[in-house]
Design a protein around this motif. Structure first.
Motif, PDB file in Angstrom:
ATOM      1  N   ARG A 102     -19.629 -17.515 -13.133  1.00 54.47           N
ATOM      2  CA  ARG A 102     -19.494 -17.789 -11.698  1.00 54.47           C
ATOM      3  C   ARG A 102     -18.867 -19.163 -11.508  1.00 54.47           C
ATOM      4  NH1 ARG A 102     -21.201 -16.873  -7.849  1.00 54.47           N
ATOM      5  NH2 ARG A 102     -21.017 -14.674  -7.406  1.00 54.47           N
ATOM      6  N   PRO A 103     -18.024 -19.301 -10.521  1.00 47.58           N
ATOM      7  CA  PRO A 103     -17.341 -20.577 -10.326  1.00 47.58           C
ATOM      8  C   PRO A 103     -18.278 -21.613  -9.710  1.00 47.58           C
ATOM      9  CG  PRO A 103     -16.680 -19.021  -8.650  1.00 47.58           C
ATOM     10  CD  PRO A 103     -17.595 -18.295  -9.558  1.00 47.58           C
ATOM     11  N   GLU A 104     -19.029 -22.240 -10.549  1.00 50.77           N
ATOM     12  CA  GLU A 104     -20.093 -23.122 -10.108  1.00 50.77           C
ATOM     13  C   GLU A 104     -20.282 -24.187 -11.173  1.00 50.77           C
ATOM     14  OE1 GLU A 104     -24.578 -22.153  -9.143  1.00 50.77           O
ATOM     15  OE2 GLU A 104     -23.245 -20.450  -8.849  1.00 50.77           O
ATOM     16  N   ASP A 106     -22.824 -25.813 -12.170  1.00 48.54           N
ATOM     17  CA  ASP A 106     -23.988 -25.575 -13.008  1.00 48.54           C
ATOM     18  C   ASP A 106     -23.700 -24.533 -14.088  1.00 48.54           C
ATOM     19  OD1 ASP A 106     -26.876 -26.235 -13.267  1.00 48.54           O
ATOM     20  OD2 ASP A 106     -27.051 -24.062 -13.054  1.00 48.54           O
ATOM     21  N   GLY A 158     -13.711 -34.366  -4.932  1.00 50.68           N
ATOM     22  CA  GLY A 158     -14.367 -33.067  -4.873  1.00 50.68           C
ATOM     23  C   GLY A 158     -15.861 -33.084  -5.104  1.00 50.68           C
ATOM     24  N   VAL A 160     -19.681 -33.424  -4.454  1.00 45.25           N
ATOM     25  CA  VAL A 160     -20.449 -33.195  -3.247  1.00 45.25           C
ATOM     26  C   VAL A 160     -21.854 -33.728  -3.471  1.00 45.25           C
ATOM     27  CG1 VAL A 160     -21.351 -31.490  -1.664  1.00 45.25           C
ATOM     28  CG2 VAL A 160     -19.160 -31.119  -2.764  1.00 45.25           C
ATOM     29  N   ASP A 340      -8.302 -27.632 -11.466  1.00 52.13           N
ATOM     30  CA  ASP A 340      -8.134 -26.517 -10.530  1.00 52.13           C
ATOM     31  C   ASP A 340      -9.055 -26.639  -9.330  1.00 52.13           C
ATOM     32  OD1 ASP A 340      -6.296 -25.495 -12.188  1.00 52.13           O
ATOM     33  OD2 ASP A 340      -7.526 -23.847 -12.966  1.00 52.13           O
ATOM     34  N   ASN A 341     -10.208 -27.224  -9.520  1.00 53.44           N
ATOM     35  CA  ASN A 341     -11.213 -27.118  -8.481  1.00 53.44           C
ATOM     36  C   ASN A 341     -11.495 -28.392  -7.713  1.00 53.44           C
ATOM     37  OD1 ASN A 341     -12.555 -24.288  -8.726  1.00 53.44           O
ATOM     38  ND2 ASN A 341     -12.172 -24.998 -10.817  1.00 53.44           N
ATOM     39  N   PHE A 342     -11.259 -29.535  -8.339  1.00 50.54           N
ATOM     40  CA  PHE A 342     -11.727 -30.746  -7.693  1.00 50.54           C
ATOM     41  C   PHE A 342     -10.629 -31.722  -7.334  1.00 50.54           C
ATOM     42  CE2 PHE A 342     -15.534 -29.723 -10.398  1.00 50.54           C
ATOM     43  CZ  PHE A 342     -16.196 -29.107  -9.356  1.00 50.54           C
ATOM     44  N   ILE A 343      -9.461 -31.522  -7.884  1.00 50.27           N
ATOM     45  CA  ILE A 343      -8.432 -32.519  -7.659  1.00 50.27           C
ATOM     46  C   ILE A 343      -7.525 -32.069  -6.529  1.00 50.27           C
ATOM     47  CG2 ILE A 343      -6.505 -33.749  -8.685  1.00 50.27           C
ATOM     48  CD1 ILE A 343      -9.185 -34.571  -9.798  1.00 50.27           C
ATOM     49  N   GLU A 344      -7.278 -33.013  -5.649  1.00 52.21           N
ATOM     50  CA  GLU A 344      -6.393 -32.776  -4.506  1.00 52.21           C
ATOM     51  C   GLU A 344      -5.053 -32.234  -5.008  1.00 52.21           C
ATOM     52  OE1 GLU A 344      -6.605 -33.851  -0.238  1.00 52.21           O
ATOM     53  OE2 GLU A 344      -7.992 -34.344  -1.850  1.00 52.21           O
ATOM     54  N   GLN A 345      -4.700 -31.092  -4.530  1.00 50.36           N
ATOM     55  CA  GLN A 345      -3.385 -30.568  -4.916  1.00 50.36           C
ATOM     56  C   GLN A 345      -2.310 -31.434  -4.280  1.00 50.36           C
ATOM     57  OE1 GLN A 345      -3.620 -28.199  -7.015  1.00 50.36           O
ATOM     58  NE2 GLN A 345      -5.748 -27.618  -6.665  1.00 50.36           N
TER      59      GLN A 345
ATOM     60  N   GLN B 145      -9.841 -29.156  -0.040  1.00 56.65           N
ATOM     61  CA  GLN B 145      -8.407 -29.240  -0.255  1.00 56.65           C
ATOM     62  C   GLN B 145      -7.861 -27.849  -0.519  1.00 56.65           C
ATOM     63  OE1 GLN B 145      -9.942 -31.864  -2.520  1.00 56.65           O
ATOM     64  NE2 GLN B 145     -10.932 -30.237  -3.652  1.00 56.65           N
ATOM     65  N   GLN B 148      -9.577 -24.398  -1.382  1.00 56.54           N
ATOM     66  CA  GLN B 148     -10.980 -24.574  -1.721  1.00 56.54           C
ATOM     67  C   GLN B 148     -11.782 -24.922  -0.468  1.00 56.54           C
ATOM     68  OE1 GLN B 148     -11.195 -23.149  -4.557  1.00 56.54           O
ATOM     69  NE2 GLN B 148     -12.262 -24.731  -5.675  1.00 56.54           N
ATOM     70  N   LEU B 150     -15.675 -25.713   0.896  1.00 63.66           N
ATOM     71  CA  LEU B 150     -17.060 -25.948   0.519  1.00 63.66           C
ATOM     72  C   LEU B 150     -17.970 -25.306   1.546  1.00 63.66           C
ATOM     73  CD1 LEU B 150     -19.226 -27.385  -1.208  1.00 63.66           C
ATOM     74  CD2 LEU B 150     -19.097 -29.243   0.445  1.00 63.66           C
ATOM     75  N   GLN B 162     -24.909 -25.258  -2.097  1.00 69.74           N
ATOM     76  CA  GLN B 162     -23.523 -25.571  -1.832  1.00 69.74           C
ATOM     77  C   GLN B 162     -22.692 -24.784  -2.812  1.00 69.74           C
ATOM     78  OE1 GLN B 162     -24.211 -29.585  -2.757  1.00 69.74           O
ATOM     79  NE2 GLN B 162     -23.081 -29.522  -4.676  1.00 69.74           N
ATOM     80  N   GLN B 163     -21.535 -24.410  -2.379  1.00 69.22           N
ATOM     81  CA  GLN B 163     -20.741 -23.524  -3.212  1.00 69.22           C
ATOM     82  C   GLN B 163     -19.293 -23.621  -2.765  1.00 69.22           C
ATOM     83  OE1 GLN B 163     -21.536 -21.847  -5.783  1.00 69.22           O
ATOM     84  NE2 GLN B 163     -19.513 -20.948  -6.017  1.00 69.22           N
ATOM     85  N   PHE B 164     -18.408 -23.719  -3.718  1.00 67.47           N
ATOM     86  CA  PHE B 164     -16.991 -23.699  -3.365  1.00 67.47           C
ATOM     87  C   PHE B 164     -16.508 -22.259  -3.275  1.00 67.47           C
ATOM     88  CE2 PHE B 164     -17.188 -28.046  -4.856  1.00 67.47           C
ATOM     89  CZ  PHE B 164     -16.402 -28.674  -3.902  1.00 67.47           C
TER      90      PHE B 164
END
Lengths: 347, 347
Positions: A102-104, A106, A158, A160, A340-345, B145, B148, B150, B162-164
DNA sequence: AAATAGCACTCGGGTGGTTTGAGTGCTAAC
DNA sequence: GTTAGCACTCAAACCACCCGAGTGCTATTT
């Protein structure tokens, strides 16, 4: 340090590899018959004497075979395994697992820890990704009940943070949204430093909340890194010479004290270039508890923005040739994930 | 099961307590001189024979002292320690620590685990509080961004997820807030079940997001329990008869496999009334790996709303008289915390 | 009848000596 | 430079022994 002849080099590597596999001191006879060398045991013995004098090998006692010294392990690592690649099928298996998860955060961390542990047969350590410089992107205030307010802070990069704040008086959601709105306008893109130096006019409630936000922000700033995930504890007990006595206990004690563990990981990871794998053999640099251990560490993520550390803690006699490529590969996967998930495109 | 005479009872308790302290089989002579009994060793021996036949004691071998059986430990627990209170000074110390900690779930759990571990000299386990029935209270959508988004879901009961989410097309924050608004109106107070059965009209984007929310909601529903915190691993190694061999390895293996650990905790905790402490001695009920271990478990929180489990995993020869009150006390503290922080006040 | 002293017996664990064999270092021959 | 040969070393395994804590039983005392 004197040079090694080709033959010395290959004998040394054979001895170390064999010892890593078997855990038993390696004798000259064992080498010839096991690896079909066409030189005699006597020759090997002679070379072994040289290697021992050079500090690469060691005898547990007079009438025993040779065992690698820390220097020996370092030689092995420097010579062969640092740049090795993980075999493709293995890569694919691992990649597949990540695609299925799962895209998480954790999940990713847990999976990374699990993969590292199972491939290295040692204890794996993974720190959650952590923003190196914290700039507020967005703050949300949500009334939950009574005087409890949930603040969600989204940072640039990114990360939180959610945090409950207890305020003096119950406040409606509308009022909270208003405050959040105002705060957002002023603080977007600012660090806690910059916010601190700014001076705006706020009413009582607002500055109340503001204060709490500041405290929270400061906390985020110095909590040098997220949760530490680990896995593979039982691997430690499988190692013959560790299972008993104080060595295993030392490792576990280190894991219990998260702070010093974090410090250790942090300090060694800082010496590691991006994409590199750092191998610390025998607790170099005063980590007395780790005399008999090695660590294979790497960083992942985007240095300066958001990054984390991962690695493996295991006996000095560790399968470096498998562990190092695995650590590097998983680090790369996590880097991609962060990217892919946290960096500003770049829009 | 036959009754015990008063004398048998007190001898039994003495033997068990002594063994818990010393770890050594207890002999008749040792008892009289250590506890100034005014009966002779022969008498004690006679009683010991009886206790052995009743299944409370056991001889490791013919010419050794007595050692408690599982049944013995159960007797001790049932007789003396279940209702004991932690001494006030200790209570205060612990309470103080909680008061000083940051008001944050992660901190509370970590602290609870640490307190339990240090007071019981065993491995402590604490699961994060978990909402028993999940009703959405508030959903927030925050653009971070690109594609994505949140999502922050606040549940009744105070849990926050919380979940993206990755959506098909980039969307402005205004639009997101609009969608969130709409979703909130419809779903406030509903479980995922109820939401599923509802049928509203949504446009493409909205139902896109809605779908993701549902997936997320379902996931929250079946992820039966939060993170498991543990501490005190090194305590395991301090126990003489455990440090070596497979027993310690078994425990660690169990910790590595979070799922079966969770299952174990869950199933035993379910048999535990609120405020009660459940003591599982010697892996009752088919937990073969735990033959030589005991667990002291309790639940905290408000059953039916939000609760969690905490406890201690240690050698069967465990200081129950210290551990049980500690577990209960910490459970109470966590219950108070849950009450204060997560449960809707009666306005 | 219950408690105790006395005693023979058991057996794990510690002690010390012997053996074994893997592995060495050295020397002399190739 | 390489190798065969050999004397030497020493941890680990084995064994025999003893010691003594602790027992169960029986006869005796209270």
């Amino acid at each position: 340090m004197a040079e090694l002849s080709d033959r010395q080099r290959s004998i040394l590597l054979l001895v170390i590899r064999d010892y890593i596999e078997s855990g038993l001191p390696v004798g000259s006879a064992h080498l010839v018959e096991n690896y079909k060398l066409n030189i005699s045991t006597a020759t090997i013995r002679n070379e072994m004497v040289a290697l021992t004098e050079l500090g690469y090998l060691r005898q547990p006692h007079t009438s025993a075979g040779r065992v690698p010294t820390e220097e020996g392990y370092r030689f092995l690592v420097s010579q062969t395994t640092l740049q090795a690649e993980l075999p493709e099928p293995v890569q694919n298996t691992i990649l597949h697992q990540f695609h299925q998860s799962r895209p998480e955060v954790d999940q990713w961390m847990t999976l990374a820890a699990s993969v590292l542990a199972s491939h290295s047969q040692a204890i794996s350590l993974v720190t959650a990704p952590f923003a190196d410089r914290n700039r507020v992107k967005h703050i949300e205030l949500i009334s939950t009940q009574g005087r409890q307010v949930l603040m969600v802070m989204v940072m640039y990069g990114g990360a939180v943070n959610q945090q409950f704040l207890t305020i003096a008086e119950p406040v409606s959601q509308e009022k909270l949204s208003e405050v959040a709105q105002k705060v957002n306008i002023h603080f977007r893109g600012k660090t806690s430093e910059e916010i601190h130096h700014a001076n705006f006019h706020f009413d009582a409630l607002e500055s109340d909340i503001l204060h709490l936000i500041m405290v929270e922000l400061n906390r985020v700033d110095d909590k040098g890194g997220g949760h530490i995930y680990y896995d593979g504890l039982s691997n430690m007990m499988a190692v013959k010479d560790f299972s008993g006595s104080d060595d295993a206990a030392n490792a576990l004690r280190l894991l219990d004290e998260r702070t010093s563990l974090r410090e250790l990981i942090q300090s060694t990871a800082n010496n590691t270039g991006p994409g590199d794998v750092n191998v610390v053999i025998g607790g170099e640099g005063g980590w007395h508890e780790l005399k008999k251990y090695s660590m294979v560490l790497a960083r992942y993520g985007v240095p300066g923005y958001i990054s984390g550390t991962l690695g493996v803690l295991g006996p000095m006699r560790m399968a470096y040739s498998r562990t190092i490529p695995t650590v590097r590969y998983v680090a790369n996967i996590l880097s991609d994930i962060v990217l892919d998930n946290f960096i500003e495109q770049s829009n």
